[in-house]
Enzyme design. Structure first.
Site, PDB file in Angstrom:
ATOM      1  N   GLY A 129      -0.700 -30.045  34.239  1.00 32.04           N
ATOM      2  CA  GLY A 129      -1.457 -28.858  33.659  1.00 32.04           C
ATOM      3  C   GLY A 129      -1.366 -27.568  34.562  1.00 32.04           C
ATOM      4  N   PHE A 150      -6.516 -23.143  34.582  1.00 28.64           N
ATOM      5  CA  PHE A 150      -7.386 -22.881  35.612  1.00 28.64           C
ATOM      6  C   PHE A 150      -7.478 -23.960  36.598  1.00 28.64           C
ATOM      7  CE2 PHE A 150      -8.878 -19.819  32.415  1.00 28.64           C
ATOM      8  CZ  PHE A 150      -8.522 -18.762  32.886  1.00 28.64           C
ATOM      9  N   VAL A 161       4.262 -34.385  29.066  1.00 25.36           N
ATOM     10  CA  VAL A 161       4.031 -35.673  29.597  1.00 25.36           C
ATOM     11  C   VAL A 161       3.632 -36.552  28.321  1.00 25.36           C
ATOM     12  CG1 VAL A 161       2.533 -36.906  30.693  1.00 25.36           C
ATOM     13  CG2 VAL A 161       3.122 -34.960  31.574  1.00 25.36           C
ATOM     14  N   GLU A 211     -15.815 -12.842  19.537  1.00 27.29           N
ATOM     15  CA  GLU A 211     -14.865 -11.962  20.234  1.00 27.29           C
ATOM     16  C   GLU A 211     -13.937 -11.555  19.212  1.00 27.29           C
ATOM     17  OE1 GLU A 211     -15.752 -12.978  24.822  1.00 27.29           O
ATOM     18  OE2 GLU A 211     -14.220 -13.741  23.950  1.00 27.29           O
ATOM     19  N   ASP A 268     -11.742 -29.152  31.943  1.00 27.31           N
ATOM     20  CA  ASP A 268     -12.112 -29.429  30.615  1.00 27.31           C
ATOM     21  C   ASP A 268     -11.959 -30.808  30.315  1.00 27.31           C
ATOM     22  OD1 ASP A 268     -12.741 -26.845  30.427  1.00 27.31           O
ATOM     23  OD2 ASP A 268     -11.101 -26.387  29.300  1.00 27.31           O
ATOM     24  N   ALA A 272     -14.038 -21.614  32.070  1.00 32.17           N
ATOM     25  CA  ALA A 272     -13.140 -21.549  33.348  1.00 32.17           C
ATOM     26  C   ALA A 272     -13.630 -22.046  34.696  1.00 32.17           C
ATOM     27  CB  ALA A 272     -12.575 -20.165  33.359  1.00 32.17           C
TER      28      ALA A 272
END
Length: 425
Positions: free
Chosen positions: A15, A18, A83, A174, A305, A322
């Site tokens: 991954g 962040f 993966v 947003e 996460d 994040a």
């Protein structure tokens, strides 16, 4: 998988978000062969994905090549791979480009969109978790406006101009604000022969208020900003179905729309291979201790996460944003060095730096420790924090000039259909 035998033990990071990038950036002095696997060759700054989907930014403004981010690492190798599963007993990773053995493994796979088992919605909804998905939303929005500009059927035109966003967390809020600014400032100039007032932005939230993770003060201010922009907010409203033509709510209400965007939830992007008891049910997050070690394994870690760590301050795990990912990645880099040296590792303690959300021009809300405020100052802080957090000087410059141009001209320049999107039937 073609990797050299350097004589070093191998650390594999799965991954490049962040968490994974924050970890790798801190490993320049470690005596390990570092391999990072990701299905994309770039790191995505996900907090600004909504601006790509609403024509505010081009995708290369918020994406940065992983190899370039980590070019300072001498013992680093990147492999573009998906993966498929892991054998933690044999310490082997199976991917679509080959198999890879490891000595240490870090799972930083993040999250994926959670449709809560609703297959009909999953088939037809527009998620927004990646750059390609954001570009799909942009293309669909612009394609539907082109169709509406040439549509004589008022019912069909209304469906083309109806935007339904499910989930009023930061992303949904947003996104709704960005659509409203397009309606108010941009589309009337582009589509002069179309009654842009027919465009509707409907934001649905299953709970009693918008921005549930934030304070009551932030929620009230955000609600006021959304209403000022013309967004229709539907509280305690749960979407139960969408067939590509109309959305059905749990109370039986029906709305026709060709623009159905799902931001209502995420679930961990877990990888097959670990025992089911290691995953938290429903959340799909790996149970980890205070050192981010996956339950039952001393050499397998999970950060960001995908990691579920219970602490006194966070009995239900850390928020999936994040900052916890970045902080866990940075601490794990230090702990890996301690582990190799036989020293005691340091437990993770999350430092909450606050939560922010922007609703539009000069409109944002912020919860920073005990301070709760909104308006222009919150909007300025939001812009500064996100600009500084972008990876790469070039990206910072491009985003800054885009924002300055948009602010001065009330315009969003990236209104391009680069590739047509065809909704699934």
């Amino acid at each position: 998988m073609n990797l050299p035998n350097t004589g070093q033990k191998r650390l594999v990071i799965i991954g490049g978000g962040f968490a994974g990038v924050s970890l790798a950036k801190k490993l320049s002095e470690i005596d390990l062969q570092i391999v990072l696997l990701d299905r994309h060759n770039y790191h995505t700054f996900q907090p600004l994905l909504y601006q790509v989907s609403t024509s505010g930014l081009e995708p290369d403004s918020i994406a940065y090549p992983i190899r370039k981010v980590l070019k300072h690492l001498e013992n680093f190798y990147f492999r573009l791979a998906n993966v498929e599963r892991i054998d933690p007993e044999q310490q082997v990773i199976f991917t679509d480009t080959g198999n890879l053995e490891y000595d240490y493994l870090v799972l930083a796979t993040g999250t994926k969109t959670n449709f809560f088992g609703n297959q009909q919605i999953a088939q037809h909804a527009m998620p927004m978790k990646s750059v390609p998905q954001a570009l799909d939303i942009r293309s669909l929005m612009l394609q539907n406006f082109e169709k509406a500009d040439d549509c004589q059927d008022p019912v069909e035109r209304k469906a083309l101009l109806n935007f339904c966003i499910i989930g009023a967390g930061p992303t949904g809020v947003e996104l709704s604000g960005a659509f409203a600014e397009l309606k108010n400032n941009v589309f009337p100039k582009d589509y002069r022969h179309l009654n842009v007032d027919e465009m509707e932005i409907n934001l649905f939230e299953g709970g009693p208020r918008v921005l549930p993770p934030m304070s009551e003060n932030a929620s009230k201010k955000a609600m006021g900003f959304l209403e000022d922009l013309g967004v229709r907010v539907h509280l305690n409203a749960i979407a139960s179905n969408y067939d590509g033509e109309q959305v059905t709510l749990k109370d039986g209400s029906v709305l026709k729309t060709k623009n159905f965007i799902w931001t209502a939830g995420v679930t961990g992007a877990a990888i097959e291979g670990f025992a089911s008891h290691i995953l938290v049910e429903r959340l799909n997050r790996y149970k980890v201790n205070r050192f981010n070690q996956v339950e039952g394994y001393n050499t397998v870690f999970a950060i960001g996460d995908i990691a579920y760590m219970e602490t006194e301050d966070f009995p239900r795990g850390h928020p999936q944003v994040a900052q916890p990912a970045i902080q866990q990645g940075e601490l794990l880099a230090n702990n890996l060095e301690k582990l190799l040296e036989g020293k005691e590792m340091k437990p993770f303690t999350y430092v909450d730096k606050g939560t922010m959300a922007t609703i539009g021009r000069n409109k944002a809300v912020a919860d920073i420790k005990k301070l709760k405020f909104g308006g222009f100052f919150a909007w300025f802080i939001w812009m500064f924090v996100h600009l500084m957090a972008l990876v790469g000087f070039r990206n910072k410059v491009i985003v800054f000039f885009n924002w300055a141009y948009n602010y001065i001209n009330y315009d969003k320049a990236a209104r391009l259909i680069l590739r047509r999107f065809t909704p699934r039937t």
